[in-house]
Motif scaffolding. Sequence first.
Motif, PDB file in Angstrom:
ATOM      1  N   TYR A  19       0.721  -1.123   0.122  1.00 55.99           N
ATOM      2  CA  TYR A  19       0.111  -0.042   0.075  1.00 55.99           C
ATOM      3  C   TYR A  19       0.951   1.260   0.124  1.00 55.99           C
ATOM      4  N   LEU A  29      -4.603   3.412   7.836  1.00 57.07           N
ATOM      5  CA  LEU A  29      -5.069   2.191   7.401  1.00 57.07           C
ATOM      6  C   LEU A  29      -5.645   1.181   8.258  1.00 57.07           C
ATOM      7  N   LYS A  30      -4.979   1.150   9.492  1.00 62.85           N
ATOM      8  CA  LYS A  30      -5.749   0.303  10.662  1.00 62.85           C
ATOM      9  C   LYS A  30      -7.032   0.817  10.894  1.00 62.85           C
ATOM     10  N   MET A  33      -9.617   0.204   7.761  1.00 63.55           N
ATOM     11  CA  MET A  33     -10.112  -1.366   7.484  1.00 63.55           C
ATOM     12  C   MET A  33     -10.578  -2.093   8.784  1.00 63.55           C
ATOM     13  N   ALA A  37     -14.285  -0.316   7.909  1.00 67.73           N
ATOM     14  CA  ALA A  37     -14.656  -1.370   7.015  1.00 67.73           C
ATOM     15  C   ALA A  37     -15.136  -2.908   7.868  1.00 67.73           C
ATOM     16  N   VAL A  39     -12.921  -5.208   8.643  1.00 69.82           N
ATOM     17  CA  VAL A  39     -12.004  -6.199   7.993  1.00 69.82           C
ATOM     18  C   VAL A  39     -10.708  -6.308   8.674  1.00 69.82           C
ATOM     19  N   PHE A  41      -6.798  -7.883   9.592  1.00 69.03           N
ATOM     20  CA  PHE A  41      -5.877  -8.317   8.531  1.00 69.03           C
ATOM     21  C   PHE A  41      -4.628  -7.938   9.640  1.00 69.03           C
ATOM     22  N   ILE A  57      -3.888 -10.412   4.255  1.00 71.62           N
ATOM     23  CA  ILE A  57      -5.242 -10.829   4.259  1.00 71.62           C
ATOM     24  C   ILE A  57      -5.292 -12.113   4.019  1.00 71.62           C
ATOM     25  N   CYS A  73     -13.956  -2.313   2.202  1.00 75.99           N
ATOM     26  CA  CYS A  73     -12.678  -1.334   2.102  1.00 75.99           C
ATOM     27  C   CYS A  73     -12.545  -0.480   1.223  1.00 75.99           C
ATOM     28  N   LYS A  74     -13.041  -0.745   0.150  1.00 79.26           N
ATOM     29  CA  LYS A  74     -12.962   0.312  -0.970  1.00 79.26           C
ATOM     30  C   LYS A  74     -13.830   1.359  -0.436  1.00 79.26           C
ATOM     31  N   SER A  76     -15.047   2.253   2.464  1.00 78.23           N
ATOM     32  CA  SER A  76     -14.450   3.072   3.518  1.00 78.23           C
ATOM     33  C   SER A  76     -13.563   4.218   3.412  1.00 78.23           C
TER      34      SER A  76
END
Length: 79
Positions: A19, A29-30, A33, A37, A39, A41, A57, A73-74, A76
Amino acid sequence: MKGFKVIQPEGTFMLWIDYWDTGIKESELKDLMIYKAKVAFSMGSGFGKEGDGFFRINVAQPKKLSREALNRCKNSMNL
């Protein structure tokens, strides 16, 4: 998703995603995600210095669930 690059897996269900080109910090990012989102990972930094700028992931699930996670994810990240 723009700025994310999937590293070609070598016979595993764990995908490494680069990324760096997104300009997103690890903490951002944390937040996006995990909290927005929903999600889970693993941050690449947890695997040593070489993992900085990557996350990992697990895709050992039905494709439908992977697509749903990627769409969350997209959305968010407003991508």
